[in-house]
Design a protein around this motif. Structure first.
Motif, PDB file in Angstrom:
ATOM      1  N   ALA A   1       0.851  -1.193   0.000  1.00  0.00           N
ATOM      2  CA  ALA A   1       0.000   0.000   0.000  1.00  0.00           C
ATOM      3  C   ALA A   1       0.883   1.238   0.000  1.00  0.00           C
ATOM      4  CB  ALA A   1      -0.889  -0.009   1.242  1.00  0.00           C
ATOM      5  N   PRO A   2       0.377   2.374  -0.504  1.00  0.00           N
ATOM      6  CA  PRO A   2       1.170   3.605  -0.438  1.00  0.00           C
ATOM      7  C   PRO A   2       1.402   3.980   1.023  1.00  0.00           C
ATOM      8  CG  PRO A   2      -1.055   4.034  -1.262  1.00  0.00           C
ATOM      9  CD  PRO A   2      -0.894   2.554  -1.130  1.00  0.00           C
ATOM     10  N   SER A   3       2.371   4.847   1.268  1.00  0.00           N
ATOM     11  CA  SER A   3       2.743   5.190   2.635  1.00  0.00           C
ATOM     12  C   SER A   3       1.589   5.771   3.419  1.00  0.00           C
ATOM     13  CB  SER A   3       3.902   6.179   2.622  1.00  0.00           C
ATOM     14  OG  SER A   3       3.453   7.448   2.169  1.00  0.00           O
ATOM     15  N   GLY A   4       0.629   6.396   2.748  1.00  0.00           N
ATOM     16  CA  GLY A   4      -0.511   6.953   3.447  1.00  0.00           C
ATOM     17  C   GLY A   4      -0.196   8.267   4.137  1.00  0.00           C
ATOM     18  N   LEU A   5       0.980   8.838   3.888  1.00  0.00           N
ATOM     19  CA  LEU A   5       1.342  10.101   4.516  1.00  0.00           C
ATOM     20  C   LEU A   5       0.745  11.259   3.722  1.00  0.00           C
ATOM     21  CD1 LEU A   5       5.119   9.489   5.326  1.00  0.00           C
ATOM     22  CD2 LEU A   5       3.212   9.464   6.909  1.00  0.00           C
ATOM     23  N   PRO A   6       0.292  12.288   4.429  1.00  0.00           N
ATOM     24  CA  PRO A   6      -0.193  13.475   3.715  1.00  0.00           C
ATOM     25  C   PRO A   6       0.949  14.127   2.945  1.00  0.00           C
ATOM     26  CG  PRO A   6      -0.817  13.517   6.047  1.00  0.00           C
ATOM     27  CD  PRO A   6       0.132  12.379   5.865  1.00  0.00           C
ATOM     28  N   ALA A   7       0.610  14.945   1.969  1.00  0.00           N
ATOM     29  CA  ALA A   7       1.606  15.626   1.146  1.00  0.00           C
ATOM     30  C   ALA A   7       2.561  16.423   2.029  1.00  0.00           C
ATOM     31  CB  ALA A   7       0.906  16.543   0.159  1.00  0.00           C
ATOM     32  N   GLY A   8       3.856  16.327   1.721  1.00  0.00           N
ATOM     33  CA  GLY A   8       4.864  17.099   2.445  1.00  0.00           C
ATOM     34  C   GLY A   8       5.490  16.363   3.614  1.00  0.00           C
ATOM     35  N   TRP A   9       4.916  15.260   4.042  1.00  0.00           N
ATOM     36  CA  TRP A   9       5.447  14.515   5.195  1.00  0.00           C
ATOM     37  C   TRP A   9       6.412  13.427   4.726  1.00  0.00           C
ATOM     38  CZ3 TRP A   9       4.897  15.689  10.243  1.00  0.00           C
ATOM     39  CH2 TRP A   9       3.912  16.619  10.574  1.00  0.00           C
ATOM     40  N   GLU A  10       7.468  13.216   5.518  1.00  0.00           N
ATOM     41  CA  GLU A  10       8.449  12.165   5.241  1.00  0.00           C
ATOM     42  C   GLU A  10       8.626  11.319   6.490  1.00  0.00           C
ATOM     43  OE1 GLU A  10      12.186  13.669   3.666  1.00  0.00           O
ATOM     44  OE2 GLU A  10      11.155  15.515   3.124  1.00  0.00           O
ATOM     45  N   GLU A  11       8.869  10.023   6.286  1.00  0.00           N
ATOM     46  CA  GLU A  11       9.162   9.122   7.389  1.00  0.00           C
ATOM     47  C   GLU A  11      10.675   9.051   7.534  1.00  0.00           C
ATOM     48  OE1 GLU A  11       6.805   5.308   8.194  1.00  0.00           O
ATOM     49  OE2 GLU A  11       8.676   4.596   7.303  1.00  0.00           O
ATOM     50  N   LYS A  12      11.180   9.260   8.730  1.00  0.00           N
ATOM     51  CA  LYS A  12      12.620   9.250   9.002  1.00  0.00           C
ATOM     52  C   LYS A  12      12.902   8.324  10.173  1.00  0.00           C
ATOM     53  CE  LYS A  12      13.676  12.834   6.269  1.00  0.00           C
ATOM     54  NZ  LYS A  12      14.667  12.865   5.244  1.00  0.00           N
ATOM     55  N   THR A  13      14.175   7.973  10.329  1.00  0.00           N
ATOM     56  CA  THR A  13      14.597   7.177  11.472  1.00  0.00           C
ATOM     57  C   THR A  13      15.515   8.013  12.341  1.00  0.00           C
ATOM     58  OG1 THR A  13      14.467   5.164  10.145  1.00  0.00           O
ATOM     59  CG2 THR A  13      15.731   5.033  12.188  1.00  0.00           C
ATOM     60  N   ASP A  14      15.203   8.079  13.628  1.00  0.00           N
ATOM     61  CA  ASP A  14      16.043   8.802  14.577  1.00  0.00           C
ATOM     62  C   ASP A  14      17.332   8.011  14.761  1.00  0.00           C
ATOM     63  OD1 ASP A  14      17.047  10.347  16.690  1.00  0.00           O
ATOM     64  OD2 ASP A  14      15.925   9.212  18.181  1.00  0.00           O
ATOM     65  N   PRO A  15      18.505   8.612  14.401  1.00  0.00           N
ATOM     66  CA  PRO A  15      19.756   7.856  14.503  1.00  0.00           C
ATOM     67  C   PRO A  15      20.120   7.488  15.936  1.00  0.00           C
ATOM     68  CG  PRO A  15      20.194  10.143  13.853  1.00  0.00           C
ATOM     69  CD  PRO A  15      18.709   9.965  13.874  1.00  0.00           C
ATOM     70  N   GLY A  16      19.667   8.259  16.902  1.00  0.00           N
ATOM     71  CA  GLY A  16      19.996   7.963  18.306  1.00  0.00           C
ATOM     72  C   GLY A  16      19.253   6.756  18.837  1.00  0.00           C
ATOM     73  N   SER A  17      17.930   6.685  18.548  1.00  0.00           N
ATOM     74  CA  SER A  17      17.116   5.619  19.123  1.00  0.00           C
ATOM     75  C   SER A  17      16.716   4.549  18.110  1.00  0.00           C
ATOM     76  CB  SER A  17      15.831   6.219  19.725  1.00  0.00           C
ATOM     77  OG  SER A  17      14.995   6.719  18.691  1.00  0.00           O
TER      78      SER A  17
END
Length: 119
Positions: free
Chosen positions: A55-71
């Motif tokens: 399925a598509p990411s389902g995120l609204p326009a302009g949003w990105e999924e990132k990973t916090d490098p610390g946690s």
């Protein structure tokens, strides 16, 4: 300093401009990296269920999924809004899917279309 874990602020010796360096990611950039927000503070905030495979990411326009490098935790970033958050932002609502949903009746004469009188 407000920098995410792993980021350092440095000065470019040639230009004197500040830049940002993350050794773990082997990344340098001129823009200050956005610090991920702290843990959610909304009581009763539900963890979003993952999107079905394919399925598509389902995120609204302009949003990105990132990973916090610390946690290593996922967070969500919107550059246009300069906003970060742990919770997945809600996708924009689609057309109503309620079975038997009635079509709104036309507005009374003299009222703007689609709005109750006085709006």
């Amino acid at each position: 300093s407000g920098l995410p874990a792993g980021w350092e602020e440095k000065t470019d010796p040639g230009s004197g401009k500040l830049y940002y360096f993350n050794k773990a990611l082997s990344k340098t950039q001129w823009e200050k990296p956005a610090a991920p927000p702290g843990p959610p503070t909304t009581p009763g905030a539900a963890t979003p269920s993952p999107a079905p495979s394919g399925a598509p990411s389902g995120l609204p326009a302009g949003w990105e999924e990132k990973t916090d490098p610390g946690s290593g935790k996922l967070y969500y970033f919107n550059k246009a809004l300069s906003k970060t958050q742990w919770e997945k932002p809600a996708a924009p609502p689609g057309p109503p899917t309620t079975p038997g949903a009635a079509t709104p009746s036309p507005a009374p004469s003299g009222a703007p279309s689609g709005l109750p009188a006085g709006w």
